[in-house]
Scaffold this motif. Structure first.
Motif, PDB file in Angstrom:
ATOM      1  N   LYS A  18       0.820  -1.193   0.000  1.00  0.00           N
ATOM      2  CA  LYS A  18       0.000   0.000   0.000  1.00  0.00           C
ATOM      3  C   LYS A  18       0.863   1.256   0.000  1.00  0.00           C
ATOM      4  CE  LYS A  18      -4.024  -2.024   2.283  1.00  0.00           C
ATOM      5  NZ  LYS A  18      -4.951  -1.956   3.439  1.00  0.00           N
ATOM      6  N   VAL A  19       0.390   2.261  -0.735  1.00  0.00           N
ATOM      7  CA  VAL A  19       1.104   3.538  -0.766  1.00  0.00           C
ATOM      8  C   VAL A  19       0.804   4.311   0.507  1.00  0.00           C
ATOM      9  CG1 VAL A  19       1.067   3.653  -3.275  1.00  0.00           C
ATOM     10  CG2 VAL A  19      -0.815   4.641  -1.982  1.00  0.00           C
ATOM     11  N   ASN A  20       1.593   5.351   0.747  1.00  0.00           N
ATOM     12  CA  ASN A  20       1.383   6.174   1.943  1.00  0.00           C
ATOM     13  C   ASN A  20       0.006   6.827   1.925  1.00  0.00           C
ATOM     14  OD1 ASN A  20       3.961   5.589   2.828  1.00  0.00           O
ATOM     15  ND2 ASN A  20       4.872   7.347   1.762  1.00  0.00           N
ATOM     16  N   ALA A  21      -0.526   7.080   3.087  1.00  0.00           N
ATOM     17  CA  ALA A  21      -1.851   7.697   3.208  1.00  0.00           C
ATOM     18  C   ALA A  21      -1.851   9.090   2.581  1.00  0.00           C
ATOM     19  CB  ALA A  21      -2.244   7.770   4.673  1.00  0.00           C
ATOM     20  N   GLN A  22      -3.001   9.468   2.041  1.00  0.00           N
ATOM     21  CA  GLN A  22      -3.139  10.794   1.447  1.00  0.00           C
ATOM     22  C   GLN A  22      -3.233  11.855   2.546  1.00  0.00           C
ATOM     23  OE1 GLN A  22      -6.627   9.244  -0.357  1.00  0.00           O
ATOM     24  NE2 GLN A  22      -5.930   9.674  -2.431  1.00  0.00           N
ATOM     25  N   THR A  23      -2.652  13.013   2.274  1.00  0.00           N
ATOM     26  CA  THR A  23      -2.750  14.115   3.229  1.00  0.00           C
ATOM     27  C   THR A  23      -4.048  14.879   2.980  1.00  0.00           C
ATOM     28  OG1 THR A  23      -1.501  15.560   1.727  1.00  0.00           O
ATOM     29  CG2 THR A  23      -0.258  14.393   3.428  1.00  0.00           C
ATOM     30  N   LYS A  24      -4.696  15.302   4.074  1.00  0.00           N
ATOM     31  CA  LYS A  24      -5.949  16.028   3.968  1.00  0.00           C
ATOM     32  C   LYS A  24      -5.716  17.513   4.203  1.00  0.00           C
ATOM     33  CE  LYS A  24      -9.119  12.314   5.293  1.00  0.00           C
ATOM     34  NZ  LYS A  24     -10.191  11.891   6.228  1.00  0.00           N
ATOM     35  N   THR A  25      -6.326  18.321   3.365  1.00  0.00           N
ATOM     36  CA  THR A  25      -6.266  19.771   3.519  1.00  0.00           C
ATOM     37  C   THR A  25      -7.683  20.311   3.596  1.00  0.00           C
ATOM     38  OG1 THR A  25      -4.225  19.869   2.212  1.00  0.00           O
ATOM     39  CG2 THR A  25      -5.427  21.932   2.526  1.00  0.00           C
ATOM     40  N   LYS A  26      -7.963  21.098   4.643  1.00  0.00           N
ATOM     41  CA  LYS A  26      -9.279  21.714   4.781  1.00  0.00           C
ATOM     42  C   LYS A  26      -9.241  23.112   4.178  1.00  0.00           C
ATOM     43  CE  LYS A  26     -10.946  19.080   8.731  1.00  0.00           C
ATOM     44  NZ  LYS A  26     -11.631  19.117  10.044  1.00  0.00           N
ATOM     45  N   LEU A  27     -10.241  23.407   3.361  1.00  0.00           N
ATOM     46  CA  LEU A  27     -10.293  24.680   2.652  1.00  0.00           C
ATOM     47  C   LEU A  27     -11.667  25.323   2.833  1.00  0.00           C
ATOM     48  CD1 LEU A  27      -8.766  23.348  -0.685  1.00  0.00           C
ATOM     49  CD2 LEU A  27      -7.552  24.798   0.945  1.00  0.00           C
ATOM     50  N   VAL A  28     -11.679  26.651   2.747  1.00  0.00           N
ATOM     51  CA  VAL A  28     -12.930  27.384   2.650  1.00  0.00           C
ATOM     52  C   VAL A  28     -12.937  28.040   1.268  1.00  0.00           C
ATOM     53  CG1 VAL A  28     -14.335  29.271   3.537  1.00  0.00           C
ATOM     54  CG2 VAL A  28     -13.105  27.778   5.125  1.00  0.00           C
ATOM     55  N   VAL A  29     -13.992  27.759   0.501  1.00  0.00           N
ATOM     56  CA  VAL A  29     -14.085  28.232  -0.880  1.00  0.00           C
ATOM     57  C   VAL A  29     -15.258  29.199  -0.999  1.00  0.00           C
ATOM     58  CG1 VAL A  29     -14.429  27.551  -3.290  1.00  0.00           C
ATOM     59  CG2 VAL A  29     -13.115  26.071  -1.749  1.00  0.00           C
ATOM     60  N   ALA A  30     -15.026  30.305  -1.705  1.00  0.00           N
ATOM     61  CA  ALA A  30     -16.074  31.326  -1.862  1.00  0.00           C
ATOM     62  C   ALA A  30     -16.367  31.568  -3.339  1.00  0.00           C
ATOM     63  CB  ALA A  30     -15.647  32.632  -1.204  1.00  0.00           C
ATOM     64  N   ILE A  31     -17.626  31.366  -3.732  1.00  0.00           N
ATOM     65  CA  ILE A  31     -18.078  31.810  -5.055  1.00  0.00           C
ATOM     66  C   ILE A  31     -18.559  33.249  -4.882  1.00  0.00           C
ATOM     67  CG2 ILE A  31     -19.774  31.504  -6.887  1.00  0.00           C
ATOM     68  CD1 ILE A  31     -19.697  28.559  -6.473  1.00  0.00           C
ATOM     69  N   VAL A  32     -17.708  34.169  -5.278  1.00  0.00           N
ATOM     70  CA  VAL A  32     -17.990  35.605  -5.096  1.00  0.00           C
ATOM     71  C   VAL A  32     -18.590  36.149  -6.392  1.00  0.00           C
ATOM     72  CG1 VAL A  32     -17.008  37.871  -4.609  1.00  0.00           C
ATOM     73  CG2 VAL A  32     -16.080  35.831  -3.456  1.00  0.00           C
ATOM     74  N   LYS A  33     -19.761  36.799  -6.257  1.00  0.00           N
ATOM     75  CA  LYS A  33     -20.470  37.344  -7.418  1.00  0.00           C
ATOM     76  C   LYS A  33     -20.867  38.785  -7.137  1.00  0.00           C
ATOM     77  CE  LYS A  33     -24.037  35.856 -10.706  1.00  0.00           C
ATOM     78  NZ  LYS A  33     -25.139  34.870 -10.952  1.00  0.00           N
ATOM     79  N   ASN A  34     -20.649  39.663  -8.141  1.00  0.00           N
ATOM     80  CA  ASN A  34     -21.009  41.073  -7.942  1.00  0.00           C
ATOM     81  C   ASN A  34     -22.361  41.396  -8.589  1.00  0.00           C
ATOM     82  OD1 ASN A  34     -20.563  41.443 -10.688  1.00  0.00           O
ATOM     83  ND2 ASN A  34     -18.548  42.381 -10.420  1.00  0.00           N
ATOM     84  N   GLN A  35     -22.771  42.669  -8.488  1.00  0.00           N
ATOM     85  CA  GLN A  35     -24.087  43.069  -8.984  1.00  0.00           C
ATOM     86  C   GLN A  35     -24.203  42.977 -10.502  1.00  0.00           C
ATOM     87  OE1 GLN A  35     -24.217  46.950  -7.016  1.00  0.00           O
ATOM     88  NE2 GLN A  35     -26.049  46.270  -5.915  1.00  0.00           N
ATOM     89  N   GLN A  36     -23.070  42.955 -11.177  1.00  0.00           N
ATOM     90  CA  GLN A  36     -23.072  42.843 -12.638  1.00  0.00           C
ATOM     91  C   GLN A  36     -23.140  41.384 -13.109  1.00  0.00           C
ATOM     92  OE1 GLN A  36     -20.629  44.984 -11.045  1.00  0.00           O
ATOM     93  NE2 GLN A  36     -22.287  46.491 -11.278  1.00  0.00           N
ATOM     94  N   GLY A  37     -23.216  40.453 -12.137  1.00  0.00           N
ATOM     95  CA  GLY A  37     -23.285  39.036 -12.490  1.00  0.00           C
ATOM     96  C   GLY A  37     -21.934  38.429 -12.819  1.00  0.00           C
ATOM     97  N   GLU A  38     -20.869  39.100 -12.404  1.00  0.00           N
ATOM     98  CA  GLU A  38     -19.520  38.596 -12.670  1.00  0.00           C
ATOM     99  C   GLU A  38     -19.016  37.779 -11.482  1.00  0.00           C
ATOM    100  OE1 GLU A  38     -17.673  42.200 -15.355  1.00  0.00           O
ATOM    101  OE2 GLU A  38     -17.846  42.471 -13.192  1.00  0.00           O
ATOM    102  N   TYR A  39     -18.202  36.788 -11.792  1.00  0.00           N
ATOM    103  CA  TYR A  39     -17.605  35.929 -10.767  1.00  0.00           C
ATOM    104  C   TYR A  39     -16.138  36.312 -10.567  1.00  0.00           C
ATOM    105  CZ  TYR A  39     -21.608  32.773 -11.340  1.00  0.00           C
ATOM    106  OH  TYR A  39     -22.861  32.225 -11.394  1.00  0.00           O
ATOM    107  N   LEU A  40     -15.715  36.305  -9.309  1.00  0.00           N
ATOM    108  CA  LEU A  40     -14.318  36.576  -8.995  1.00  0.00           C
ATOM    109  C   LEU A  40     -13.555  35.254  -8.942  1.00  0.00           C
ATOM    110  CD1 LEU A  40     -12.129  38.626  -8.259  1.00  0.00           C
ATOM    111  CD2 LEU A  40     -12.821  38.399  -5.856  1.00  0.00           C
ATOM    112  N   VAL A  41     -12.560  35.118  -9.805  1.00  0.00           N
ATOM    113  CA  VAL A  41     -11.766  33.892  -9.845  1.00  0.00           C
ATOM    114  C   VAL A  41     -10.292  34.229  -9.712  1.00  0.00           C
ATOM    115  CG1 VAL A  41     -13.461  32.666 -11.278  1.00  0.00           C
ATOM    116  CG2 VAL A  41     -11.570  33.893 -12.375  1.00  0.00           C
ATOM    117  N   ASN A  42      -9.540  33.214  -9.447  1.00  0.00           N
ATOM    118  CA  ASN A  42      -8.100  33.344  -9.267  1.00  0.00           C
ATOM    119  C   ASN A  42      -7.396  32.384 -10.204  1.00  0.00           C
ATOM    120  OD1 ASN A  42      -5.553  33.959  -7.697  1.00  0.00           O
ATOM    121  ND2 ASN A  42      -5.714  31.761  -7.315  1.00  0.00           N
TER     122      ASN A  42
END
Length: 359
Positions: free
Chosen positions: A229-253
């Protein structure tokens, strides 16, 4: 040592039984319509770590976009990654493009095993597969299917998780490969492993090489192949935000040019320390980027599994009145309108969140 693995085999009979079976049952796959080495190379790269049924629609779209090495060599990152979006292991796509550029510089596809092995991202298996299928070169092509079939046929108890074991299997396949039809032989081994000699509950009664199989004879097919068996996978906890403005645009990175998911686009994502509530944590992270936040609503919790890591994502939709601060926001952040969002290669983990958000 090699002769101990193959001494029980009637090699000619083994070849004939495998090849005759392959021609009778081979699946109708789009990369088998001819022996164009470029088409075969694309298929073999896509099939790494990915099942055939998943690859077929991607392959057909990819070949329409990039029918020759010239079109692929000239592809920009956004077009390339969008074409590969969802297949994962994205370094494969970049390596494939680099191989296309090398082939263009050579003036044509290399025709020897040694030269094919020099292409970017092409290892021993892929070089063997392309060499044998496209050019009839009797080179071994040892993948997971071949490890499984030959470990059972020859009772090889070497650990296939160890790099040095590949040499043993390559030597065994080199010993038994058909020189008259190496293409059908190698594809027959792959087909056998994919459809008959499966990891669990192999269909031994339907196997065309059953009489040659030492594991079947000894009743130990369930013990092979040996793989630690391969080594265990590492877990990463994230907070994700779908940010949308009044013009209906999405902020992405846009992710960095190197590393995991390089040059892909994603919604704003922050590694979560757990010291504050996720919502409070997200507000703190967004404050230097977004002005006048109207509301933050939870979308759900999602998990995305990579080969060596797991993302656990707490996700939110965030509505803002104005854009972001140009002075503070990173250059990699940009606003994309809803119509154009789907033209950008978005990381698969965030596609899941977007689908749930759009419901």
């Amino acid at each position: 040592m090699l002769e101990n693995y193959t001494e029980h085999l009637n090699i000619k009979a083994f070849q004939d039984d495998l090849i005759n079976w392959y021609y009778k049952v081979k699946r109708d796959l789009p990369w088998r319509i001819n022996r164009d080495p470029y088409r075969i190379l694309v298929s073999e790269i896509m099939l790494q770590q990915t099942q055939v049924v998943t690859v077929i629609p991607y392959y057909e779209r990819f070949m329409k976009l990039f029918p020759t090495t010239r079109e692929l060599a000239e592809a920009d990152d956004q077009t390339l990654l969008k074409a590969w979006e969802g297949l994962g292991y994205y370094s494969r796509a970049r390596n494939l493009r680099e191989s296309a550029r090398m082939i263009e510089e050579m003036g044509g596809f290399p025709t020897t095993h040694e030269e094919i092995l020099k292409l970017k991202g092409v290892g021993p298996y892929t070089a063997g597969a392309v060499s044998s299928i496209a050019f009839g070169i009797p080179a071994p092509a040892v993948d997971g299917n071949v490890f499984r079939v030959m470990s059972r046929v020859c009772c090889i108890f070497e650990d296939i998780a160890k790099a040095k074991t590949r040499k043993i299997f390559e030597a065994v396949v080199s010993e038994v490969i058909s020189h008259e039809d190496p293409s059908a032989f190698n594809q027959g081994l792959m087909e056998l492993g994919a459809t008959i000699c499966t990891p669990k509950s192999p269909k031994c009664l339907d196997c065309p090489v059953q009489k040659h199989c030492q594991a079947f004879k000894q009743g130990i097919d369930d013990l092979l192949p040996v793989k630690t068996k391969v080594n265990a996978q590492t877990k990463t906890k994230l907070v994700v935000a779908i940010v949308k403005n009044q013009q209906g645009e999405y902020l992405v990175n846009k992710r960095p040019e190197t590393g995991l998911l390089a040059n892909f686009y994603e919604f704003l994502s922050f590694e979560y320390t757990g010291q504050k509530e996720p919502r409070e944590f997200l507000l703190e992270k967004l404050s230097p980027i977004c002005k006048e936040i109207d509301c933050i609503e939870p979308i759900g919790t999602f998990t995305h599994v990579f080969s060596h890591r797991i993302w656990e994502m707490e996700s939110y939709c965030v509505n803002v009145q104005t854009g972001y601060s140009d002075e503070i926001a990173e250059d990699s952040n940009l606003w994309i309108n809803e119509q154009n969002l789907y033209e950008y290669p978005l990381v698969a983990a965030h596609q899941k969140i977007l689908k749930e958000y759009e419901k």
